[in-house]
Design an enzyme around this catalytic site. Structure first.
Site, PDB file in Angstrom:
ATOM      1  N   ASP A 192      86.091 -15.431-112.649  1.00 40.36           N
ATOM      2  CA  ASP A 192      85.986 -16.124-113.938  1.00 40.36           C
ATOM      3  C   ASP A 192      84.820 -15.493-114.676  1.00 40.36           C
ATOM      4  OD1 ASP A 192      85.661 -17.980-116.096  1.00 40.36           O
ATOM      5  OD2 ASP A 192      86.589 -19.529-114.850  1.00 40.36           O
TER       6      ASP A 192
ATOM      7  N   ASP B 284     120.210   9.540 -60.244  1.00 42.18           N
ATOM      8  CA  ASP B 284     119.835  10.507 -61.271  1.00 42.18           C
ATOM      9  C   ASP B 284     121.072  11.329 -61.643  1.00 42.18           C
ATOM     10  OD1 ASP B 284     116.950  11.834 -62.258  1.00 42.18           O
ATOM     11  OD2 ASP B 284     118.639  13.241 -62.218  1.00 42.18           O
TER      12      ASP B 284
ATOM     13  N   ASN C 217     122.583  17.676 -72.641  1.00 43.52           N
ATOM     14  CA  ASN C 217     121.813  17.555 -73.880  1.00 43.52           C
ATOM     15  C   ASN C 217     121.737  18.884 -74.617  1.00 43.52           C
ATOM     16  OD1 ASN C 217     120.952  15.016 -74.590  1.00 43.52           O
ATOM     17  ND2 ASN C 217     119.287  15.003 -73.099  1.00 43.52           N
TER      18      ASN C 217
ATOM     19  N   GLU D   6     117.180  10.185 -67.412  1.00 46.88           N
ATOM     20  CA  GLU D   6     118.530  10.073 -66.850  1.00 46.88           C
ATOM     21  C   GLU D   6     118.454   9.443 -65.463  1.00 46.88           C
ATOM     22  OE1 GLU D   6     116.841  12.901 -67.404  1.00 46.88           O
ATOM     23  OE2 GLU D   6     117.249  14.424 -65.882  1.00 46.88           O
TER      24      GLU D   6
ATOM     25  N   ASP E 244     123.272  10.847 -75.137  1.00 51.65           N
ATOM     26  CA  ASP E 244     123.183   9.390 -75.287  1.00 51.65           C
ATOM     27  C   ASP E 244     124.497   8.717 -74.899  1.00 51.65           C
ATOM     28  OD1 ASP E 244     120.617   9.724 -76.099  1.00 51.65           O
ATOM     29  OD2 ASP E 244     120.926   9.156 -78.203  1.00 51.65           O
TER      30      ASP E 244
END
Lengths: 464, 464
Positions: free
Chosen positions: A9, A331, A339, A374, A348
């Site tokens: 103010d 595994d 991949n 994996e 995936d």
């Protein structure tokens, strides 16, 4: 200390009189003359609340509000403005710009402090899960909700439908939300089929019986599982500041002290709808985040973080009951080549289908976790070496027996898995504890399965 | 619907009169004659609250409370008992056994409903983060807090120290917690150096001014960041049921309507301290869980879940500003052999030290994430191919240059890393978006580094 409030103010006597009121309620007070100073002060020491005059030398409360939002978007700082009765237009503009409320002079201390408590309480509740650190940013919690038109469902609660029918008539052309009417009792005893409403509007009469009933209803809405997160706007049919402060303290989110006004109520409802949606998103993100803490997002299996303590608990129980349990480390063979040759999306897809085949071949009580890229951990309570071997051989055969489907390919891919199997409980001896010994045994067995040509199960033999 | 309440009382008229009161406030009511029936009913349809007579045909309220806790430990169902004035001993026994409160006949409707609202509200608030599903169990949130002696800090608030000095005198020999006295105002303006207290005790006078001040203080404690999670026990100096209900609605956690009693207050304070500790643990677990959602617990690096959207954001910004950025995929060489030869603990030690060396060699603004077992993603904003290559070569050299320390071994282990490097931004073309293309390029480069003998950096060459 109750919190820090920044007073903005340009008139020193206004600042001082406000500071006295706030300091008497143990708030810490900082001061600024204008918007520029206010923004600098917030940058230095972010307060919990800003209280400003509706007009300032270098702009309005709306400008201050926008400036704070632009400069400090993640702070989501509430702004309370103070104006005069003749400021009706700039009052609405301020509400539209995101100011939480505009109090009119002369200021009533009870109402002022009730409002301040309510705004700071709401801020603390929201902050609780925001956790201003890296976690927040990472989860995207700090991002303000999209600012598009609010959608949602507002319910006007009424005992006298003539009044609220009039309100609905005034609101309908303006409100960007569904609007319906209900009796107050229905608010807590009937949940619409499409879920609880987002915002309730409740009239607060001043006669003692009506006021008591309305206050109990506020408490009931806040105690009810279905309505506790809904926004709640209370409309006083005649001003009563003590009652207004009590309504806020009982959990009302917003308050109109001077009865109905269609334009003003629309703005307040839009603000409550936005706030509700942000809070809903925050809760959803926290839930998702917590799930991510124990589940692998790709396969939906448990993750390593969950699996290790869970395995320890199974081992403990097995030792207590003297029953065997099987531990497998599995595994996928040559996964890196999948991949590399077919891309991450193909890898995936193989992991997801592997997880599904493991689930299909194991019991609900067995633990299945993805503990590495994996690599999978399987723990079967109440299982002997012979039973574990049968189960592992079945898994091995099911992986090798049917091809895996890759995205963008019609040719199924042959994938195999190697499994090392060990059986507990192991009596703890030496340095490693029994669970670590068991895992090491299963790991060694897995290594041996890999060395001997993969796509097979190898049982752990006691170390020489 | 407000919630479901199970009434347990062998006298049908008691059940019916209670059912009428509760149904008028829109609670759904189930009924049971005795403990056996009650436990069966809870097994079928768990209610939100149990209200029972202090004495039942097959035991007491204490027995029911213990039975429910033994059979349904994760429900943490609140129990409210109803007794007669002459039941003083069994009343204390019930509180000690974990009953939330014992209301005395004749029942006052206002107080009864205030109590019910307060218990159901507390239950809903606690439930919010419990999420009765697998996530909860997994995070260990559902486990009840250990039941050992409460430790903590209780503060008696007083304007008249003579009264509270007397209370403190009565409490000190019994209370298993630190006890201190403070003026009400100090509760919200002074936070002790050792943190905010766990429980406040507040006297609630019946004179209008005193009552108003006490109610405002309850609201202030609930609005204050430091005290909002503290337990709050309100003691009425003279009975006033409407005021009692309001105190509960404003956020008091517990209430004594008949003034001070050392034994009773001790039991209630112990219960509040236990509840506070459970809630504190719950919040801490949620925080830890959320951190786990974005950080890898082993290395403290970000995880894959965080890294992927973060990489996308860096790519977006790079495209906007047309500045390059480097992406590396780094993979420890022959890591599986380390695990197999030296055990998981050795593998973990190598991962932790690798993460530290990556951090030491990269800037604060670079993203370093563990995205697979031994695979790391590094993103460097504002970095050209030449600069990225220099950085990657430095990383490679720092990993290979100094041995890694394994637990229980004085012989340092030589470890090497292979790194594939690609530089963005890529203009999005074809099916894959630009980030996926960049990652695929870095992956291919990494594969080539592995094929060509490992312990080296390979740059991505545009695909033929």
């Amino acid at each position: 200390m109750q919190g820090t409030i920044l007073i903005v103010d340009t008139i020193a006597t206004n600042r001082i009189s406000l500071k006295v009121k706030l300091a008497s309620a143990y708030y810490k007070v900082a001061q600024a003359d204008d918007i520029r100073q206010a923004i600098a002060e917030v940058g230095r020491r972010p307060p919990d609340l800003v209280i400003c005059a509706l007009t300032l030398p270098d702009g309005t409360a709306s400008d201050l509000c926008k400036g704070l939002r632009d400069r400090f978007p993640s702070l989501q700082l509430p702004v309370l403005a103070i104006g005069n009765r003749d400021n009706a237009d700039s009052r609405l503009a301020a509400l539209e710009a995101g100011v939480s409320d505009v109090l009119l002079k002369p200021l009533d201390d009870t109402l002022l402090l009730g409002r301040v408590r309510s705004l700071i309480r709401a801020r603390n509740a929201a902050d609780e899960w925001q956790m201003r650190d890296d976690t927040t940013r990472a989860l995207g919690l700090a991002e303000p909700a999209a600012d598009y038109a609010p959608l949602g469902h507002c319910v006007l609660l009424h005992d006298n439908s003539a009044t609220t029918l009039g309100w609905a008539h005034g609101l309908r052309p303006r409100l960007r939300a569904r609007l319906s009417l209900a009796k107050p009792d229905d608010a807590i005893c009937e949940i619409p089929a499409d879920g609880p409403p987002d915002v309730f509007v409740l009239a607060l009469p001043s006669d003692p019986n009506g006021a008591t009933a309305a206050c109990r209803l506020i408490s009931a809405l806040r105690a009810n599982a279905h309505t506790r997160h809904a926004g709640l706007l209370v409309v006083q049919l005649s001003p009563n500041t003590a009652l207004a402060a009590t309504a806020l303290d009982l959990g009302a989110d917003d308050l109109m002290t001077d009865g109905f006004d269609a334009a003003e109520m629309t703005l307040r409802l839009h603000a409550l709808l936005r706030r509700k949606r942000t809070a809903d998103q925050l809760r959803a993100t926290v839930r998702t985040g917590l799930k991510a803490a124990v589940f692998d997002p790709l396969t939906g299996l448990h993750n390593r973080r969950y699996a290790m303590p869970h395995l320890a608990r199974i081992a403990e129980r097995a030792q207590e009951t003297d029953r065997p349990f099987a531990v497998m480390v599995a595994d996928l063979d040559h996964f890196k080549q999948i991949n590399d040759q077919f891309g991450h999306a193909a890898g995936d897809a193989v992991l997801v289908q592997t997880a599904q085949r493991l689930r299909d071949n194991l019991r609900g009580m067995d633990l299945i976790a993805r503990i590495g890229g994996e690599e999978f951990l399987i723990v079967m309570p109440g299982t002997t070496m012979a039973e574990g071997e049968t189960a592992a051989a079945r898994l091995c055969a099911d992986i090798a027996g049917r091809g895996f489907h890759l995205p963008h390919s019609t040719q199924p891919l042959r994938v195999t898995i190697s499994i090392g199997l060990a059986v507990g409980p192991k009596r703890g001896e030496g340095q490693m504890d029994s669970v670590d010994r068991l895992l090491a045994e299963a790991d060694r067995a897995l290594y041996s399965a890999k060395v001997h040509g993969r796509n097979q199960v190898t049982l752990s033999r006691p170390a020489a």
